[in-house]
Design a protein around this motif. Structure first.
Motif, PDB file in Angstrom:
ATOM      1  N   ALA A  16       0.812  -1.222   0.000  1.00 57.11           N
ATOM      2  CA  ALA A  16       0.000   0.000   0.000  1.00 57.11           C
ATOM      3  C   ALA A  16       0.843   1.270   0.000  1.00 57.11           C
ATOM      4  O   ALA A  16       0.527   2.241  -0.690  1.00 57.11           O
ATOM      5  CB  ALA A  16      -0.941  -0.003   1.201  1.00 57.11           C
ATOM      6  N   GLY A  17       1.921   1.275   0.775  1.00 56.27           N
ATOM      7  CA  GLY A  17       2.771   2.456   0.813  1.00 56.27           C
ATOM      8  C   GLY A  17       3.400   2.744  -0.531  1.00 56.27           C
ATOM      9  O   GLY A  17       3.495   3.904  -0.960  1.00 56.27           O
TER      10      GLY A  17
ATOM     11  N   PRO B 150      -4.882  -0.521   4.644  1.00 56.50           N
ATOM     12  CA  PRO B 150      -5.158  -1.107   3.331  1.00 56.50           C
ATOM     13  C   PRO B 150      -4.154  -2.171   2.916  1.00 56.50           C
ATOM     14  O   PRO B 150      -2.954  -2.063   3.195  1.00 56.50           O
ATOM     15  CB  PRO B 150      -5.086   0.101   2.391  1.00 56.50           C
ATOM     16  N   ASN B 151      -4.665  -3.212   2.249  1.00 54.23           N
ATOM     17  CA  ASN B 151      -3.783  -4.148   1.560  1.00 54.23           C
ATOM     18  C   ASN B 151      -3.124  -3.431   0.390  1.00 54.23           C
ATOM     19  O   ASN B 151      -3.515  -2.318   0.012  1.00 54.23           O
ATOM     20  CB  ASN B 151      -4.586  -5.335   1.007  1.00 54.23           C
ATOM     21  N   GLY B 152      -2.155  -4.079  -0.199  1.00 55.61           N
ATOM     22  CA  GLY B 152      -1.520  -3.544  -1.394  1.00 55.61           C
ATOM     23  C   GLY B 152      -2.391  -3.747  -2.619  1.00 55.61           C
ATOM     24  O   GLY B 152      -3.606  -3.936  -2.521  1.00 55.61           O
ATOM     25  N   GLY B 153      -1.762  -3.756  -3.791  1.00 53.37           N
ATOM     26  CA  GLY B 153      -2.542  -3.912  -5.014  1.00 53.37           C
ATOM     27  C   GLY B 153      -1.690  -3.781  -6.257  1.00 53.37           C
ATOM     28  O   GLY B 153      -0.483  -4.049  -6.244  1.00 53.37           O
ATOM     29  N   VAL B 154      -2.330  -3.333  -7.327  1.00 56.94           N
ATOM     30  CA  VAL B 154      -1.690  -3.243  -8.639  1.00 56.94           C
ATOM     31  C   VAL B 154      -1.831  -1.818  -9.168  1.00 56.94           C
ATOM     32  O   VAL B 154      -2.915  -1.227  -9.121  1.00 56.94           O
ATOM     33  CB  VAL B 154      -2.333  -4.222  -9.637  1.00 56.94           C
ATOM     34  N   ALA B 155      -0.733  -1.272  -9.658  1.00 62.23           N
ATOM     35  CA  ALA B 155      -0.753   0.051 -10.284  1.00 62.23           C
ATOM     36  C   ALA B 155      -0.067  -0.045 -11.632  1.00 62.23           C
ATOM     37  O   ALA B 155       0.804  -0.898 -11.851  1.00 62.23           O
ATOM     38  CB  ALA B 155      -0.062   1.088  -9.407  1.00 62.23           C
ATOM     39  N   VAL B 156      -0.456   0.853 -12.548  1.00 57.22           N
ATOM     40  CA  VAL B 156       0.114   0.840 -13.899  1.00 57.22           C
ATOM     41  C   VAL B 156       0.664   2.209 -14.254  1.00 57.22           C
ATOM     42  O   VAL B 156       0.223   3.241 -13.735  1.00 57.22           O
ATOM     43  CB  VAL B 156      -0.940   0.426 -14.952  1.00 57.22           C
ATOM     44  N   SER B 157       1.614   2.200 -15.153  1.00 52.23           N
ATOM     45  CA  SER B 157       2.229   3.431 -15.629  1.00 52.23           C
ATOM     46  C   SER B 157       1.245   4.274 -16.432  1.00 52.23           C
ATOM     47  O   SER B 157       0.371   3.739 -17.127  1.00 52.23           O
ATOM     48  CB  SER B 157       3.436   3.089 -16.505  1.00 52.23           C
TER      49      SER B 157
END
Length: 337
Positions: free
Chosen positions: A100-101, A271-278
């Motif tokens: 998350a961070g 929050p849990n983490g996740g997926v991010a895109v450029s």
């Protein structure tokens, strides 16, 4: 839980042997896409597995995505969560699966788009828990025994944070005013400063309760959630903090933990983490990628097993709750000075 890293630039990226082409590098068309789609994209992640098992765990995901998108999807391993952000910022990766961070840092520093959140045991967030061996001091009512459904273990809670007769829910904030009962000099076990549930959120909550966490308590450093619980069980600390519900990790070492260690407060949800895109990826590619990754865990039993083995998750969800990530960023800023 996966550890958070406070500043995305704190560590350099280790060698990322494979680098995907950016959207600007390709004029080729892809199945279902446009001429602006790149020929390949790269995912950077910190896996749960190590060594020779890595390729076996990662390949099914990248092959699934390559087939669905009609372009090559590569996977590379980052040295830590901060390195995923550096990879995204340098265009060595266009997709990151991270904590998350790092999601916050990727969106703030590089304009990344949050597309998915991690799901563990049906939840996208979790509470930090305040534990004590002194319920007479911190509990306004008699502790109740409630089942922690994930492991089928009965555990003790007070201050109304859980209801008798129902499975424990682990929703916070709850009972948080009880932190005001921490008196000067109280021994409080705290984990490393990078731990959201074992340090960051509890320290913020104690500060909000008017406690000087530097001079108003006696900090007892511990490593890991299990040791946070054991410190209270053994009497080395009167209060400790860990994720919900870390008591299940020490039932062999401390068979009486269910009664001896009482949960008396929950922090706000972490929050849990996740997926991010450029932001270099075309919108229609991002849309298709999001749909493909969102459906991966349900595509087959093998996929579900792979996902849990690879990153310790049961699913992803497109319900990203960005306000939780933004709040996490506010918390992190208190510890990055």
């Amino acid at each position: 839980m996966r550890k958070s890293v406070i500043a995305a630039g704190a560590l350099a990226v280790l060698a990322l042997g494979l680098a995907g082409c950016s959207a600007a590098d390709s004029g080729a068309s892809a199945a279902g896409g446009t001429k602006d789609w790149p020929k390949s994209i790269t995912i950077s992640l910190v896996p749960s597995v190590e060594g020779e098992d890595l390729a076996e765990a990662l390949d099914p995901l990248t092959k699934y995505l390559s087939k669905d998108l009609g372009i090559e999807v590569k996977g590379v391993v980052a040295s830590d969560y901060a390195a995923t952000v550096e990879a995204l910022g340098s265009d060595q990766a266009q997709v990151v699966i991270t904590d998350a961070g790092s999601l916050f840092n990727a969106t703030e520093q590089h304009g990344a788009k949050l597309i998915l959140r991690d799901v563990r045991f049906g939840a996208t967030s979790y509470a930090g828990v305040a534990y004590t061996n002194n319920p007479g001091k911190y509990c306004a009512d008699k502790p109740v025994t409630v089942k922690y459904a994930a492991s089928g273990i009965d555990l003790s809670y007070c201050n109304g944070i859980e209801k008798a007769g129902a499975d424990a829910a682990g929703k916070g904030p709850a009972g948080i005013d009880a932190l005001k009962k921490i008196t000067p000099g109280t021994k409080v076990a705290l984990q490393a400063a990078t731990s959201p549930a074992g340090y960051q959120y509890p320290v913020v909550a104690m500060r909000d309760a008017g406690i000087n966490t530097d001079t108003g308590i006696t900090q007892v450093p511990v490593e890991g959630n299990n040791n946070a619980v054991l410190s209270v069980s053994k009497g080395d600390a009167e209060v400790s903090f860990g994720y919900w519900d870390a008591r299940t990790t020490v039932t062999k070492e401390a068979p009486d933990v269910a009664d001896k260690v009482v949960a008396f407060a929950y922090t706000e949800m972490i929050p849990n983490g996740g997926v991010a895109v450029s932001d270099t990826l075309p919108d229609d590619l991002v849309e298709k990628l999001t749909k493909a990754m969102d459906g991966y865990a349900d595509s087959s039993k093998e996929a579900k097993d792979v996902m849990f083995k690879l990153v310790g998750l049961s699913d992803w969800t497109a319900d990203t709750a960005p306000e939780q990530i933004a709040r996490y960023g506010e918390v992190l800023k208190q510890f990055s000075k």
